[in-house]
Design a protein around this motif. Structure first.
Motif, short mmCIF file in Angstrom:
data_model
loop_
_atom_site.label_atom_id
_atom_site.label_comp_id
_atom_site.label_asym_id
_atom_site.label_seq_id
_atom_site.Cartn_x
_atom_site.Cartn_y
_atom_site.Cartn_z
N ARG A 53 0.84 -1.20 0.00
CA ARG A 53 0.00 0.00 0.00
C ARG A 53 0.87 1.24 0.00
O ARG A 53 2.04 1.21 0.39
CB ARG A 53 -0.88 0.04 1.26
CG ARG A 53 -2.01 -0.94 1.30
CD ARG A 53 -2.78 -0.75 2.61
NE ARG A 53 -3.28 0.61 2.75
CZ ARG A 53 -3.58 1.19 3.92
NH1 ARG A 53 -3.39 0.52 5.04
NH2 ARG A 53 -4.05 2.42 3.96
N ARG A 54 0.26 2.33 -0.41
CA ARG A 54 0.94 3.62 -0.34
C ARG A 54 1.30 3.95 1.10
O ARG A 54 0.51 3.73 2.02
CB ARG A 54 0.05 4.72 -0.90
CG ARG A 54 -0.20 4.63 -2.37
CD ARG A 54 -1.17 5.71 -2.82
NE ARG A 54 -0.68 7.05 -2.50
CZ ARG A 54 -1.35 8.15 -2.74
NH1 ARG A 54 -2.55 8.09 -3.29
NH2 ARG A 54 -0.84 9.33 -2.42
N ARG B 177 5.27 -1.85 -9.25
CA ARG B 177 4.65 -1.13 -8.14
C ARG B 177 5.57 0.01 -7.67
O ARG B 177 5.11 1.10 -7.33
CB ARG B 177 4.34 -2.07 -6.98
CG ARG B 177 3.43 -3.24 -7.34
CD ARG B 177 2.09 -2.77 -7.90
NE ARG B 177 1.30 -2.07 -6.93
CZ ARG B 177 0.41 -2.63 -6.13
NH1 ARG B 177 0.21 -3.92 -6.18
NH2 ARG B 177 -0.29 -1.89 -5.28
N ARG C 120 4.53 3.96 -7.90
CA ARG C 120 4.56 4.85 -6.72
C ARG C 120 5.48 6.04 -6.97
O ARG C 120 5.19 7.17 -6.54
CB ARG C 120 5.03 4.07 -5.49
CG ARG C 120 4.93 4.86 -4.19
CD ARG C 120 3.48 5.15 -3.84
NE ARG C 120 3.36 5.85 -2.56
CZ ARG C 120 2.95 7.11 -2.44
NH1 ARG C 120 2.64 7.82 -3.52
NH2 ARG C 120 2.84 7.66 -1.25
N GLU D 63 3.85 8.89 -8.65
CA GLU D 63 3.05 9.74 -7.78
C GLU D 63 3.92 10.71 -6.97
O GLU D 63 3.38 11.59 -6.29
CB GLU D 63 2.23 8.88 -6.82
CG GLU D 63 1.26 7.94 -7.53
CD GLU D 63 0.60 6.93 -6.59
OE1 GLU D 63 -0.37 6.29 -7.02
OE2 GLU D 63 1.07 6.79 -5.45
N GLY E 8 10.46 4.82 -5.03
CA GLY E 8 9.13 4.22 -4.95
C GLY E 8 9.01 3.22 -3.82
O GLY E 8 7.99 3.16 -3.12
N PHE F 215 8.22 4.58 -0.32
CA PHE F 215 6.89 5.15 -0.09
C PHE F 215 5.80 4.11 -0.27
O PHE F 215 4.67 4.41 -0.66
CB PHE F 215 6.68 6.37 -1.00
CG PHE F 215 7.52 7.54 -0.60
CD1 PHE F 215 7.06 8.46 0.34
CD2 PHE F 215 8.80 7.71 -1.11
CE1 PHE F 215 7.84 9.53 0.73
CE2 PHE F 215 9.60 8.77 -0.72
CZ PHE F 215 9.12 9.69 0.21
N LEU F 216 6.14 2.85 0.01
CA LEU F 216 5.18 1.75 0.07
C LEU F 216 5.41 0.99 1.37
O LEU F 216 6.50 1.05 1.95
CB LEU F 216 5.38 0.80 -1.12
CG LEU F 216 5.00 1.32 -2.50
CD1 LEU F 216 5.53 0.37 -3.58
CD2 LEU F 216 3.49 1.47 -2.64
#
Length: 440
Positions: free
Chosen positions: A24-25, A79, A83, A86, A106, A109-110
């Motif tokens: 998830r974020r 993934r 991310r 974003e 990325g 930030f997951l």
């Protein structure tokens, strides 16, 4: 009403598995004492630190991350990149950066989330849209299940399985992998947002997790009541569910034809501020129909012309009448069409907040008429089913008819699921006719 005469528990348990995780974020938050920092500043600092690594160190660190999480997720590099997309604003001030650096950012930030660590419960069941591989006289099914993880956040996940000709149930093996649906479209409305989410075709249905997308759903997508809805010669699978934001609730609608792509829409109207709405599987006299609880105690029959607008009022249908339901009653899924009428499964709450399941028979042409009602519940917590996250509860969000039986998946103490079969003729025979004063 004796359960043993028509109820057969199958001891087919679906239990939560904390080893199943999704990514998830993740966004770091400023501590309350850090008055001079913001979440944005912290994110920029993390990006700066990653981009300050030399090329060899960054490459080695990314390889280490991938090795550490190997086999736990599909397409993990994709993934990471998604991310990073974003995080464009955080990248903007840093000029050139490599693909390795971008993927590494990325990954920072997951986070992994064990989406069913706490509970897997409140199932509903419908026929599978793909019946290939179904046994003679049997069928394939899709089971929707509410999963609860850290922070008591509820998501929607699925299983597939088979019903044999004799009603015995088997559930396909659950994949060890899982992934959150991809958001494809978001459309703002005055009363909220319509969103469309989709899954890749390369994973098993048990890998699919619909996690909260909108602000109204931020703390949970709860208790989906799926039904195969027949309209204009086609079947679409629809479910009402409760969207919870941590403070308030409202009812929303999810629709799919293949359990790969889903559309989620808020319901509007005064009836939509309540939970536990259950949609009939087809229109009644040209209108959409729903069983709903509007006052925390009683059940009503309400109608809509456009499927999304549901106003309070309607026809007062059922009120708590027997000791096992004195606190409140509610729906246990969409009405099931029989030759004899609409079979509505209900739950009742009794002493020490004990939840049990009963049944009501409604007139097929005019479901505002109650034909029969169970004086006693036909499913109540067995001694082995009383312990769990919420003790003394059996609950279902939807059953299905198969030949002369009802296939009933149900939750045990808001923790795990089991299955039972119910002989329709015996259940109807055990119910008392409405002329005994069963109505509201």
């Amino acid at each position: 009403m004796s359960q043993s005469t028509f109820l057969n528990r199958q001891a087919l348990y679906l239990r939560p598995d904390p080893a199943r995780v999704v990514v998830r974020r993740f966004g770091p938050q400023a501590e309350p004492k850090d008055l001079n920092h913001t979440d944005k500043i912290r994110a920029n600092h993390i990006v700066e630190r990653v981009l300050s690594l030399d090329a060899a160190t960054a490459e080695s660190l990314l390889a280490e991350v991938l090795e550490n999480f190997k086999g736990r997720h599909r397409n993990l590099l994709e993934r990471f990149e998604a991310r990073a997309d974003e995080m464009e604003e955080a990248f903007a001030a840093h000029g050139e950066f490599t693909q390795v650096q971008r993927r590494l950012v990325g990954s920072y930030f997951l986070h992994e989330y064990s989406f069913e660590a706490a509970a897997l419960f409140n199932p509903s069941i419908v026929s599978h849209p793909d019946q290939s591989g179904a046994p003679p006289g049997g069928r394939r099914f899709v089971l929707s299940v509410r999963a609860v993880g850290e922070g008591h956040i509820s998501s929607l996940t699925f299983r597939a399985g088979t019903i044999a000709a004799d009603g015995s149930v088997s559930v396909d093996p659950t994949s060890r992998l899982a992934s959150i649906a991809t958001l494809r479209n978001r459309m703002a409305r005055l009363d909220g947002e319509d969103v469309e989410v989709t899954f890749s075709t390369d994973g098993d249905i048990s890998e699919r997790v619909i996690f909260p997308v909108t602000a109204a759903q931020s703390n949970g997508i709860e208790d989906a009541r799926f039904v195969a809805f027949e309209e204009d010669g086609e079947t679409v699978f629809r479910a009402t569910y409760t969207a919870y934001n941590g403070r308030g609730i409202r009812s929303e609608l999810i629709e799919t034809s293949d359990f790969l792509s889903f559309r989620m829409s808020p319901l509007r109207g005064s009836a939509a501020v309540n939970k536990g709405m259950a949609l009939f599987p087809r229109k009644i006299n040209g209108r959409y129909a729903m069983i709903a609880r509007q006052d925390s105690e009683n059940l009503y029959l309400i109608y809509s012309d456009d499927l999304l607008t549901w106003e309070s009022g309607g026809v007062a249908l059922l009120k708590p009448q027997f000791p096992w339901e004195f606190i409140q009653i509610g729906t246990c899924g969409s009405p099931i069409e029989l030759d004899e009428g609409w079979l509505l499964l209900t739950h009742g709450v009794g002493p020490v907040r004990k939840y049990s399941i009963g049944a009501v028979l409604l007139d097929k042409a005019d479901p505002s008429k109650v034909l029969a009602r169970s004086r006693e519940p036909f499913v109540r917590p067995e001694p082995s089913e009383r312990e769990g996250y919420v003790p003394n509860v059996v609950y279902t969000c939807g059953a299905i008819r198969h030949n002369d039986q009802i296939i009933l998946p149900y939750a045990v103490s808001d923790t795990f699921c089991n299955f039972a079969t119910v002989r329709i003729a015996a259940l109807l025979q055990a119910m008392e006719r409405h002329d005994a004063g069963m109505g509201i």
